[in-house]
Design a protein around this motif. Structure first.
Motif, short mmCIF file in Angstrom:
data_model
loop_
_atom_site.label_atom_id
_atom_site.label_comp_id
_atom_site.label_asym_id
_atom_site.label_seq_id
_atom_site.Cartn_x
_atom_site.Cartn_y
_atom_site.Cartn_z
N ALA A 1 6.29 8.79 3.03
CA ALA A 1 5.98 7.39 2.74
C ALA A 1 5.49 6.66 3.98
O ALA A 1 4.67 5.74 3.89
CB ALA A 1 7.21 6.68 2.17
N HIS B 1 1.41 11.00 -1.14
CA HIS B 1 2.12 10.48 -2.30
C HIS B 1 2.28 11.54 -3.39
O HIS B 1 3.30 11.56 -4.10
CB HIS B 1 1.39 9.25 -2.84
CG HIS B 1 1.55 8.05 -1.97
ND1 HIS B 1 0.63 7.01 -1.91
CD2 HIS B 1 2.53 7.71 -1.07
CE1 HIS B 1 1.05 6.11 -1.05
NE2 HIS B 1 2.18 6.51 -0.53
N MET C 1 12.01 5.93 0.07
CA MET C 1 10.56 5.80 0.10
C MET C 1 10.17 4.44 0.69
O MET C 1 9.24 4.34 1.51
CB MET C 1 10.00 5.94 -1.32
CG MET C 1 8.48 5.95 -1.38
SD MET C 1 7.87 6.18 -3.06
CE MET C 1 8.17 4.53 -3.72
#
Length: 764
Positions: free
Chosen positions: A241, A333, A353
Motif C-alpha cells: 500500500a 494493488h 493497508m
C-alpha cells in the motif's frame, strides 16, 4: 426456483445494493470535501505540490483513524451496539459543521506551514472525515456478518464501489461543482449531504440489526490458525500500500516540478490511483495480473530512461510517466488483493493497508523535502516497486544474466556518449553528414533504448529487473538534458533552481532563477547589463513602462511588490525610494538576496529594500492605508495560481493600500490560464479604473532581453491613470466578458478553457 426463493434472491439483491449505495455515498462525500476544504485553506499558503502532498498526507492519516475506529468497533460483539455507537459518532462529528475553516490557529506560518495546515485541517474537518472514512471497512464487515454469512457473496467487492464514488466525486468537483456553485453554497450543500448520509446509514443500520438479530455476536467458533494474519502478512500489506501512495505523490511532484503543471494535472494521478483500486477489487477485473506485469515492465523501463529528459514531448512525458505510475500502482494493488485475508479479518486488512498509505504519503510529504534537494523520491520508489514483481523460482538462467550485463553496458554507455557529444573536438567533427555532437546524442538514445529492451527481457526475474532499472535510472540521469543547473534548493513551497545560459548578445553568462517549471527572473553577469531588469521587468515591457513613468523625475516613491523572484524591480529604485517585497517562501528571500546568486537587491538597488514574509493578502492587510505609489502583484505566472489574490475582496484591499493617485499593477501572464478577463471583471466590480496591455516581445531582441506578457493597471480614479491612457499601448478594458471572481466563487476551468481557445481557434 420457487416463488419464495425468487423473493429471497430479490431481497438479497436489494440489500446488497443498499450496502453498495451507502459505501458509494460516503466515498463521494469524502472526495468532495477534499478539494472543497483545500479551496478554503490552501490559498493562504500560495499553492504548490508540497501543500497538496501535505493535504493528502492529512487525509490519509484521517483515513487511518477512521479505519482504526472501524477495526476497534468490531470488538463490540453486538451489531446493534456497533450501529448505535457509530450513529452517535456520526452525530457528534456533525457538531463541526457547517463546513468552515477554524480560526483558532491564527494566520498561517511561512516558517512551519505544514504544522499550521495539519492543525487547521484536523480541527476543521478531521472528525467528519474520519467517521465517513470508517464507512467502507465497517459496512463491509457488516456485509460479511449478514449477507456473506448466508450467501457467500464477496464483501471485498464493495471496496470497488467505494473507490468508484471517490473517482466520480473527484472529477465532478472541478468540472461541475466549482464552476456552478459558490464556495458558501458548496459548504452548505456538503453539510446537508452529510445529514442525508446519516439518514441513509440509519436505514442500513436498521437492516443489519434486523438481519443479524438483536443479539448477534461475533462467532466464537475456533478459527483456522493458518488464516490468522501474521506479522509478515501485515508488513507485506503495508509495503504494497505504501508504494502506490508514495508514487502518486512522487509522480505529481515530478510532473509539476520538472515537466509542466496545468491547473488540474494534480487530479490525474489521484484519479488513476482510485481506478487501480476499482480494477483490483472488482469481482471481474478489467486487467489480469499477467497483463499488468507485462505492460508495467515496458512502462517502467521507458519511464526510467526518460526521467531526466525534460525537453522531450510534453504529451509523451505525461503518457509514459502516468502509464508507469498507473501500472505499478495496479500491480501493487492486485498483489495486495491476492493476499487479502478471510472476511473475519477484513477490518484489520484495511487498517494495515491504510497505515501503508500513511507511510508512503508521509515519506513524500514530510521526509523527502528535508533530505532531498530535488524530487529524488519518485525514481527511488519507482525502482523499489520492481521488487514487487515475481522473482521466479530456482537459479537465474545464464541468458538472463547475459542480458542483464548487456543492458548495464548499454546504459553506462549513454552518459559517456553524452560527455563525448559535448566535448570540443568530437562535437565539431563531421561524421556521415552529422556533427559529432548530433551523432553522439543519437547514440545516447540508441544505448538507452537497448538498455530498455534488455530490461524487458529479464522482466520475469524481479530482482534482476530491479537491478537493471536502477542502472538505467542512474545512467539516464548522467545523460539527461544538459541544462547548466548550478544550484538547487527545496523547501515546503517547491524546488528552486539557479541555472546559467551563455548569451553573447548579453555579454556572455546570464543567470536564471526558476521555481518548478516557471522562470522567475534572470540577471546578466556582464557589468554593462547586470543592473538592467530582464524578461518580465525589462523597460520595454508593461511593468517596466509603469516603473519608468512613475519613478521618472518624481519625488521619492513608496513601492510594494508581491512576489520576489530575483528581485529585478529593485533595480528601478532611486535614492529615497522605499521598496517592500511581500514573499511567502523564506527560501526565495534567502536565494535572491545572496550576492553569490543575484545582486539586484544588493548591488543595483539605490533605495531602501525590505521584506515581509507570509501570504501577501494577509500581510498587505496589515499595511497602512493610502501607502503605496506603485503596488505590483506578480504572483500569477507560476504553475500554482493563488486565486485568492485575484478576487473582488482582494482587489478592494489592494486599492485601499495605494494612494489616491497610485497605481496597482497586475502581472497576469500564465501558460495555462487566461487571467486577464477575470482580472478586468474583478477591477470593475471592486470600483477601480483599469487599462490593459498585451505586450509582444520584439522579434529581433536577444533571448531574455524582454518577454511577452499580459498586464492590467488599476487606479482608484481616472486621474491616476491619465498618463497611461494617453499612451496608445494601453487599451480600455472589457470587464463584462466573464463573471468576476470572489472569495466565494472562482472558475479556474473557465480560465483554462479561455487559454485553450486562444491556442486552438476552432474551439467555440
Amino acid at each position: 426456483m420457487t416463488t419464495q426463493d425468487a423473493r429471497a434472491t430479490s431481497a438479497a439483491g436489494r440489500s446488497s445494493a443498499l450496502f453498495a449505495v451507502t459505501i458509494f455515498a460516503s466515498a463521494s462525500l469524502v472526495f468532495l470535501v477534499e478539494p472543497m476544504i483545500a479551496k478554503l485553506v490552501l490559498p493562504m499558503l500560495g499553492g504548490g505540490p508540497s501543500i497538496w502532498n501535505t493535504s493528502l498526507a492529512f487525509f490519509q492519516t484521517a483515513l487511518l483513524a477512521g479505519y482504526g475506529y472501524a477495526h476497534l468497533l468490531q470488538r463490540v460483539g453486538s451489531i446493534r451496539m456497533q450501529a448505535g455507537i457509530h450513529l452517535v459518532a456520526l452525530v457528534l462529528a456533525a457538531l463541526a459543521l457547517p463546513l468552515h475553516v477554524t480560526g483558532v490557529f491564527g494566520a498561517p506560518s511561512s516558517q512551519h506551514p505544514a504544522l499550521w495546515l495539519l492543525g487547521v485541517m484536523t480541527v476543521s474537518i478531521g472528525a467528519p472525515f474520519a467517521v465517513l472514512s470508517a464507512t467502507a471497512p465497517l459496512v463491509q464487515a457488516w456485509h460479511a456478518r449478514t449477507l456473506h454469512a448466508g450467501s457467500g457473496s464477496e464483501p471485498y467487492v464493495l471496496y470497488a464501489a467505494s473507490n468508484l464514488g471517490s473517482l466520480i466525486a473527484l472529477l465532478a468537483y472541478p468540472i461541475l461543482v466549482e464552476p456552478l456553485f459558490s464556495l458558501r453554497g458548496q459548504a452548505l450543500g456538503w453539510s446537508l449531504g452529510y445529514g442525508g448520509f446519516i439518514l441513509l446509514m440509519g436505514a442500513l443500520m436498521y437492516f443489519v440489526t434486523r438481519t443479524a438479530g438483536q443479539s448477534a455476536v461475533v462467532a466464537d467458533a475456533p478459527q483456522d490458525l493458518a488464516a490468522v494474519p501474521t506479522w509478515r502478512n501485515r508488513l507485506t500489506w503495508v509495503a504494497l500500500a505504501a508504494i502506490p501512495s508514495s508514487l502518486m505523490m512522487g509522480v505529481t511532484t515530478h510532473l509539476t516540478t520538472d515537466v509542466a503543471s496545468a491547473p488540474f494535472i494534480w487530479v490525474v494521478p489521484l484519479a488513476l490511483y482510485l481506478v487501480t483500486f476499482i480494477i483490483a477489487f472488482s469481482a471481474k477485473p478489467a486487467m489480469s495480473e499477467a497483463t499488468t506485469l507485462i505492460l508495467q515492465a515496458a512502462a517502467v523501463a521507458a519511464c526510467a530512461s526518460i526521467l531526466p529528459f525534460k525537453s522531450s514531448s510534453l504529451l509523451l512525458q505525461l503518457f509514459i510517466h502516468l502509464s508507469a505510475f498507473f501500472l505499478t500502482a495496479l500491480m501493487c494493488h492486485q498483489a495486495l488483493v491476492a493476499r487479502r485475508p478471510t472476511p473475519t479479518h477484513l477490518t484489520q486488512f484495511y487498517l494495515w493497508m491504510s497505515f501503508g498509505g500513511v507511510v508512503g504519503g508521509g515519506f513524500n510529504a514530510f521526509l523527502a523535502p528535508v533530505i532531498f534537494n530535488n524530487v529524488w523520491e519518485y525514481p527511488l520508489v519507482l525502482a523499489l516497486a520492481c521488487l514487487v514483481r515475481p522473482w521466479g523460482e530456482g537459479p537465474v538462467e545464464r541468458w538472463r544474466w547475459v542480458t542483464f550485463a548487456l543492458g548495464c553496458v548499454a546504459a553506462v554507455a549513454a552518459p559517456l556518449a553524452t560527455f563525448a557529444a559535448y566535448s570540443g573536438e568530437i562535437g565539431r567533427a563531421q561524421v556521415l553528414g552529422m556533427t559529432g555532437h548530433d551523432l553522439m546524442l543519437m547514440l545516447v538514445k540508441v544505448a538507452l533504448a537497448a538498455a530498455v529492451i534488455c530490461a524487458f527481457l529479464v522482466r520475469r526475474r524481479g530482482i534482476v529487473f530491479f537491478g537493471i532499472i536502477t542502472i538505467i535510472s542512474l545512467a539516464a540521469e548522467g545523460a539527461g538534458d544538459k541544462v547548466d543547473v548550478l544550484k538547487s534548493w527545496r523547501s515546503f513551497f517547491g524546488v528552486v533552481r539557479q541555472s546559467e545560459l551563455q548569451l553573447p548578445r548579453l555579454g556572455g553568462t546570464v543567470r536564471m532563477l526558476s521555481h518548478g517549471t516557471t522562470l522567475h527572473g534572470a540577471q546578466a553577469q556582464d557589468r554593462r547589463w547586470r543592473c538592467r531588469p530582464l524578461v518580465y521587468y525589462a523597460p520595454e515591457t508593461p511593468i517596466g513602462q509603469v516603473f519608468s513613468q512613475r519613478l521618472g523625475g518624481k519625488p521619492p516613491q513608496r513601492i510594494g511588490a508581491v512576489g520576489l523572484g530575483t528581485g529585478a524591480v529593485a533595480a528601478y529604485t532611486r535614492p529615497g525610494d522605499h521598496l517592500t517585497f511581500f514573499e511567502i517562501d523564506p527560501l526565495v528571500i534567502r536565494v535572491a538576496t545572496d550576492p553569490a546568486n543575484f545582486s539586484y537587491t544588493t548591488e543595483c538597488a539605490k533605495g531602501q529594500v525590505d521584506y515581509v514574509l507570509g501570504d501577501a493578502r494577509m500581510t498587505l492587510a496589515k499595511q497602512p492605508r493610502d501607502q503605496f505609489d506603485v503596488l505590483l502583484i506578480d504572483a500569477f505566472s507560476s504553475d500554482s495560481v493563488p486565486a485568492h489574490l485575484l478576487t473582488v475582496e482582494a482587489m478592494r484591499g489592494y486599492l485601499t493600500r495605494i494612494k489616491p493617485d497610485g497605481v496597482l499593477v497586475l502581472h497576469l501572464s500564465n501558460r495555462n490560464l487566461e487571467l486577464l478577463n477575470p482580472a478586468m471583471a474583478v477591477a470593475y466590480a471592486a470600483g477601480g479604473e483599469a487599462l490593459q496591455q498585451r505586450h509582444d516581445a520584439a522579434k529581433n531582441s536577444p533571448m531574455l532581453w524582454e518577454s511577452s506578457e499580459d498586464v492590467l493597471i488599476v487606479g482608484r480614479n481616472e486621474k491616476a491613470l491619465a498618463a497611461f491612457a494617453a499612451d496608445p499601448r494601453w487599451k480600455p478594458t472589457e470587464p463584462v466578458l466573464v463573471k468576476p471572481w470572489t472569495d466565494d466563487y472562482t472558475n479556474l476551468v473557465g480560465a483554462l478553457y479561455g487559454r485553450m481557445k486562444e491556442r486552438w481557434r476552432w474551439l467555440p
